[in-house]
Scaffold this active site. Sequence first.
Site, PDB file in Angstrom:
ATOM      1  CE  LYS A   1     -15.431 -33.672 -18.618  1.00 55.80           C
ATOM      2  NZ  LYS A   1     -13.597 -33.515 -17.671  1.00 55.80           N
TER       3      LYS A   1
ATOM      4  CD  GLU B   1      11.401 -28.228   0.228  1.00 60.23           C
ATOM      5  OE1 GLU B   1      10.629 -28.895   1.162  1.00 60.23           O
ATOM      6  OE2 GLU B   1      11.998 -27.077  -0.125  1.00 60.23           O
TER       7      GLU B   1
ATOM      8  N   PRO C   1     -10.717 -31.821 -16.354  1.00 65.28           N
ATOM      9  CG  PRO C   1      -9.652 -29.698 -17.118  1.00 65.28           C
ATOM     10  CD  PRO C   1     -10.574 -29.870 -15.632  1.00 65.28           C
TER      11      PRO C   1
HETATM   12  P1  ADP Z   1     -12.105 -35.847 -19.636  1.00 68.12           P
HETATM   13  O1  ADP Z   1     -12.906 -36.042 -20.890  1.00 68.12           O
HETATM   14  O2  ADP Z   1     -12.846 -36.315 -18.596  1.00 68.12           O
HETATM   15  O3  ADP Z   1     -10.892 -34.703 -20.037  1.00 68.12           O
HETATM   16  P2  ADP Z   1     -10.518 -38.498 -20.410  1.00 68.12           P
HETATM   17  O4  ADP Z   1     -12.506 -38.919 -20.618  1.00 68.12           O
HETATM   18  O5  ADP Z   1     -10.048 -37.292 -22.002  1.00 68.12           O
HETATM   19  O6  ADP Z   1     -10.909 -37.176 -19.933  1.00 68.12           O
HETATM   20  O7  ADP Z   1      -9.558 -38.805 -19.657  1.00 68.12           O
HETATM   21  C1  ADP Z   1      -8.089 -39.101 -20.265  1.00 68.12           C
HETATM   22  C2  ADP Z   1      -7.675 -41.024 -19.997  1.00 68.12           C
HETATM   23  O8  ADP Z   1      -7.523 -40.748 -18.656  1.00 68.12           O
HETATM   24  C3  ADP Z   1      -7.979 -41.816 -20.472  1.00 68.12           C
HETATM   25  O9  ADP Z   1      -7.510 -41.950 -21.639  1.00 68.12           O
HETATM   26  C4  ADP Z   1      -7.897 -42.658 -19.329  1.00 68.12           C
HETATM   27  O10 ADP Z   1      -6.467 -43.378 -19.574  1.00 68.12           O
HETATM   28  C5  ADP Z   1      -7.573 -41.794 -18.785  1.00 68.12           C
HETATM   29  N1  ADP Z   1      -8.936 -42.266 -17.447  1.00 68.12           N
HETATM   30  C6  ADP Z   1      -9.187 -40.838 -16.613  1.00 68.12           C
HETATM   31  N2  ADP Z   1     -10.161 -41.838 -15.765  1.00 68.12           N
HETATM   32  C7  ADP Z   1      -9.992 -42.408 -15.663  1.00 68.12           C
HETATM   33  C8  ADP Z   1     -11.232 -43.809 -15.101  1.00 68.12           C
HETATM   34  N3  ADP Z   1     -12.117 -43.289 -14.086  1.00 68.12           N
HETATM   35  N4  ADP Z   1     -11.551 -44.906 -15.258  1.00 68.12           N
HETATM   36  C9  ADP Z   1      -9.787 -45.348 -16.236  1.00 68.12           C
HETATM   37  N5  ADP Z   1      -9.236 -45.031 -16.543  1.00 68.12           N
HETATM   38  C10 ADP Z   1      -9.481 -43.284 -16.550  1.00 68.12           C
HETATM   39 ZN    ZN Z   2       9.174 -24.164   0.391  1.00 62.14          ZN
END
Ligand code: ADP
Ligand code: ZN
Length: 606
Positions: free
Chosen positions: A212, A428, A208
């Site tokens: 993607k 720590e 996640p």
């Molecule tokens: P997934 O669908 O893989 O769960 P998302 O495409 O929804 O992830 O990504 C969520 C957010 O994280 C995006 O809208 C963007 O802001 C940021 N993000 C994730 N990967 C990248 C990347 N490779 N480059 C720039 N922003 C990213």
């Molecule tokens: Zn600890």
Amino acid sequence: MEIKNPRKPILYYIITVLIIVLLLNTFVFPSLLKRHITQVDYGTFLRELEQGRVSRVEVQDRQIAFIIRDERGKENIYITGRMDDPDLVNRLYKANVNFQKVIPKEASPLLDFILYWILPMFIFIGLGQFFVKRMQGKMGGIGNAMSFGKSNARIYVEAETGKTFADVAGQEEAKEALAEVVGFLNQPEKYKKIGAKVPKGVLLVGPPGTGKTLLAQAVAGESRVPFFSISGSEFVEMFVGMGAARVRDLFKQAQEKAPCIIFIDEIDTIGKKRNTGPGSNEEREQTLNQLLTEMDGFDGDKGVVILAATNRPETLDPALLRPGRFDRRVPVELPDLAGREAILKLHAQKVKLADNINLNAIARATSGASGADLANIINEGALRAVRMGREYVCQEDLEESIEVVIAGYQRKNAVISMKDKLTIAYHEIGHALVAAKLNHTAPVHKITIIPRTSGALGYTLQIDEGDRVLLNKEQALARIATYMGGRAAEELIFNTATTGAANDIEKSTKLARDMVTRYGMSEEFGMMALETINNQYLGGDSSLLVSSETAARIDAEVEKILKASYREAYSILEENKEKLHELAKYLLEKETISGEEFMKILAADS
Ligand code: ADP
Ligand code: ZN
Ligand code: MG
């Protein structure tokens, strides 16, 4: 088609306005005028006429309208029924008034027909439709049921997602693979000439937050073909059979628009393995079956490419992955050091940064963070800068945000007794000291005893020099010993154990267990697979593949590793007890110390 829809309501509005005008015209306006009209008898009319008070007369078919001016010069309209009076014209002539007979309109049968039959019909149909639409809108799901099976896939055209590959940092391999798909749809001849076949289905697979969905949106933005996007969860419908109908409709629409792209986000919600036992989900399976049928049913040469994304590829029904369906897999992995820096840079463009910002340091400190985490860190940093009353984001804001995003918000005002705080400080420093004294460990970057809402009472941040892909046995053991350092310090100094080590115990046990069951790092078992991981990308459930006797041996082996590591950590702290005291006191006073401060005190002879 959805894109045509917006025009219809406008037509309805026009019709509605027309009706209103028409009704006003027929009923309201004339009666408004009537108010000033007085009806009198024919005798009165004749009398007034003879007395010369009438200024104007209009003879109509069935009535006579006439105007009398009163003393103030105001015109009053009167009407009277028309009598069969052959002398009327004479009388009018004698009275010397303006008089005329209205010329009757030529009746137009066509106009009448349109006015009295066609228009009202349209109006009623229009109104009816208008209210049905309104009702559907209000009732949501029911409305969908009425438009039986209409897919609510949205069509994105080039400009609409506003995302391009430039918005995706890192993920070069994924971008390359997708660029090829885009290339085919834009210039199919080029590929056909060589005889190259483009995959029918491309599956984006990864944890996640790795981008993607973002990648798919970028594909929509890059390609100049229609882009149908739907999320797997949108297939989950109220009524049985709806999901399948939607799939059918989606593919029908897509084939009409080919070349085009269909994107199914979170395909695992419909693409889960089918099963026949109890708890099988009829509806979902129908939807999946329909999807499989549709994918087989169309010809890839037509130029329909199906893109899908999932973070649980192992739950997908194997039928989906067969050749001719999703036969291409594009991994979208967690970003490496360079990728993290690129993502940070990209998102940092949206905020005002101080001149001396070092994003590389932030990237180093966030091994394992996803793109979404990194975007979040930049945003949290900007929020903190605002809270601090600054106009730009500085390094400290970002460093603080790492901990916010990864370990929860700071809880400065939480009440912690002095004694607990002392214990936490020793705990720590215990981690940090063991890490510093062992080889194969990452240097200490920061130690803090400011609690987080995540429940962590303190926090020792270690940062690897490079980006670590492989972990060797020595490093794994050193890491376990470092986890043990916290509890070992508590035992050594206070001669007791606290609950503060719960997380350390969990992490060290997991790592030790993995060494035995998955990494082949124990003498007892060696290179023997004892466990499988089911949720590769969600770090989830693993299951043992072994008999209960072997399971017991595994437990014994894990215990052996943990005990040895604990002894090692304890003896390191014992040898460095003076430093432990010194550093713990220093940390207690400062609450947060940097890696450099830590090393300086450690290196100084006392
Ligand atoms: P997934 O669908 O893989 O769960 P998302 O495409 O929804 O992830 O990504 C969520 C957010 O994280 C995006 O809208 C963007 O802001 C940021 N993000 C994730 N990967 C990248 C990347 N490779 N480059 C720039 N922003 C990213
Ligand atoms: Zn600890
Ligand atoms: Mg997503």
